[in-house]
Design a protein around this motif. Structure first.
Motif, PDB file in Angstrom:
ATOM      1  N   ALA A  96      45.357  32.653  41.195  1.00 41.83           N
ATOM      2  CA  ALA A  96      46.777  32.563  40.858  1.00 41.83           C
ATOM      3  C   ALA A  96      47.147  33.560  39.764  1.00 41.83           C
ATOM      4  O   ALA A  96      48.237  34.132  39.769  1.00 41.83           O
ATOM      5  N   ALA A  97      46.213  33.792  38.832  1.00 39.98           N
ATOM      6  CA  ALA A  97      46.494  34.723  37.737  1.00 39.98           C
ATOM      7  C   ALA A  97      46.645  36.152  38.243  1.00 39.98           C
ATOM      8  O   ALA A  97      47.551  36.877  37.818  1.00 39.98           O
ATOM      9  N   ILE A  98      45.757  36.564  39.162  1.00 41.74           N
ATOM     10  CA  ILE A  98      45.813  37.955  39.608  1.00 41.74           C
ATOM     11  C   ILE A  98      47.019  38.229  40.497  1.00 41.74           C
ATOM     12  O   ILE A  98      47.297  39.396  40.805  1.00 41.74           O
ATOM     13  N   SER A  99      47.723  37.187  40.885  1.00 45.21           N
ATOM     14  CA  SER A  99      48.967  37.416  41.619  1.00 45.21           C
ATOM     15  C   SER A  99      50.106  37.785  40.670  1.00 45.21           C
ATOM     16  O   SER A  99      51.168  38.214  41.125  1.00 45.21           O
ATOM     17  N   ARG A 100      49.877  37.640  39.351  1.00 46.99           N
ATOM     18  CA  ARG A 100      50.929  37.899  38.369  1.00 46.99           C
ATOM     19  C   ARG A 100      50.560  38.986  37.365  1.00 46.99           C
ATOM     20  O   ARG A 100      51.452  39.624  36.802  1.00 46.99           O
ATOM     21  N   ILE A 101      49.274  39.172  37.092  1.00 50.46           N
ATOM     22  CA  ILE A 101      48.832  40.163  36.118  1.00 50.46           C
ATOM     23  C   ILE A 101      47.718  40.999  36.738  1.00 50.46           C
ATOM     24  O   ILE A 101      47.138  40.603  37.752  1.00 50.46           O
ATOM     25  N   PRO A 102      47.397  42.166  36.156  1.00 49.82           N
ATOM     26  CA  PRO A 102      46.327  43.000  36.713  1.00 49.82           C
ATOM     27  C   PRO A 102      44.997  42.267  36.783  1.00 49.82           C
ATOM     28  O   PRO A 102      44.679  41.434  35.921  1.00 49.82           O
ATOM     29  N   VAL A 103      44.220  42.598  37.806  1.00 48.40           N
ATOM     30  CA  VAL A 103      42.933  41.935  38.009  1.00 48.40           C
ATOM     31  C   VAL A 103      42.031  42.120  36.802  1.00 48.40           C
ATOM     32  O   VAL A 103      41.366  41.187  36.343  1.00 48.40           O
TER      33      VAL A 103
END
Length: 334
Positions: A96-103
């Motif tokens: 879910a995080a990488i859908s909003r911030i860079p991997v």
């Protein structure tokens, strides 16, 4: 309830075996992204890939869950915590995080977990930790900043940062719960049973979140493109389930039993380095000079941390997650 650490890291042989298992776990976990990315690019939702990973591993480990079914009655809290945090929590929060911030930024935040483990040991359990372990964490975190090139991202979504921090906190739960009861001898919960039941709990939770019945199942019958080569999608999924999940969790939990949560946590930082190298070789994502330098720093930090455990019977502070082992009377007197 305090979390007790294992005695398996006592002695060079036990620590050597534990380090080997931790490295194997890092390699297995590190290969998950290389196999998952082509599936995502082929049309699968990232969360659906997570569900396939956990549900497939739970199915493989089901015979062990049946064999150790007594754990469900004797250790329900441990199994629920492992399934929610170490399995479902880490995977769901990270994707879910990488859908909003860079991997890269999400990965760096997630691998703040070793520092959080030391914080748990020092301030919650009020146990001393060695300076070397703390230095190892600092070096590993700094090296990871170079590996993921954190400076390449500027403005970040606050919710994305919070989700990445949630993944880090869940990873703390993975290391602490993996070590739970490790010093109880024959009464310790069987690690394979804990993993099997934890995967079942994680699969159940992820099923309600990801709704796999909406997944495009036809993708698995086709091929996925890996650095210009068409690879059967089902083969990639088999790698993710058998190697990047089953093997990774088994070797990871066993390594924590032989090392300690702080030490195993820092060694696990190698996953980011291994994942980057595999992406370079198999996906054509080349490493820059700062990333190579950062990988060397992570290796140095992991080595310093794993070599910081004192010798058997030492009175020095320890980088461990629970109470020290009680010494026999004659050793205490000495």
């Amino acid at each position: 309830m305090p979390v007790h650490t294992s005695q398996g890291s006592q002695g060079n042989h036990g620590r050597g075996v534990g380090l080997g298992l931790a490295l194997a776990s890092a390699v297995a976990f590190g290969g998950s992204g290389v196999a998952a990315k082509p599936l995502i690019q082929a049309g699968l939702n990232p969360l659906h890939v997570v569900w396939l990973r956990v549900a497939g591993a739970a199915l493989v480990m089901l015979p062990l869950a049946v064999r150790h079914r007594a754990l469900a009655r004797g250790r329900p809290t441990l199994l629920a915590g492992f399934g929610l945090l170490a399995v479902a929590g880490v995977q769901a929060c990270y994707f879910a995080a990488i859908s909003r911030i860079p991997v890269g930024v999400a990965l760096l935040i997630e691998y703040l977990a070793p520092a959080l483990v030391l914080g748990w040991v020092r301030f919650v359990q009020r146990r001393p930790v060695t300076r070397a372990a703390a230095v190892g964490v600092v070096l590993a975190a700094g090296g990871l900043a170079c590996v993921v090139e954190v400076w390449s991202g500027l403005g970040f979504d606050p919710l994305g940062l919070l989700l990445a921090l949630g993944a880090a906190c869940c990873q703390v739960g993975y290391f602490v719960l993996s070590d739970h009861g490790g010093d109880a001898g024959e009464q310790a919960p069987d690690p394979l049973g804990v993993i099997a039941h934890g995967l079942l709990v994680g699969a159940a939770v992820l099923t309600t979140v990801t709704r796999p019945w909406r997944m495009d199942w036809s993708v698995l019958a086709g091929t996925a493109r890996m650095n210009g080569t068409q690879v059967p999608a089902f083969a990639l999924l088999a790698w993710i389930v058998l190697v990047a999940t089953v093997l990774a969790y088994v070797t990871g939990v066993l390594s924590v039993r032989r090392l300690s949560p702080p030490v195993a946590g820092v060694v696990a930082c190698l996953e980011a380095v291994i994942a980057t190298i595999l992406a370079w070789v198999m996906l054509g994502e080349h490493l820059s000079a700062p990333q190579i330098l950062g990988g060397a720093v992570v290796l140095a930090g992991a080595f310093i941390a794993q070599s910081s455990a004192p010798a058997k019977g030492s009175a020095e502070p320890v980088a461990r997650g629970g109470t020290e082992r009680e010494l026999p009377a004659h050793e205490t007197a000495a």
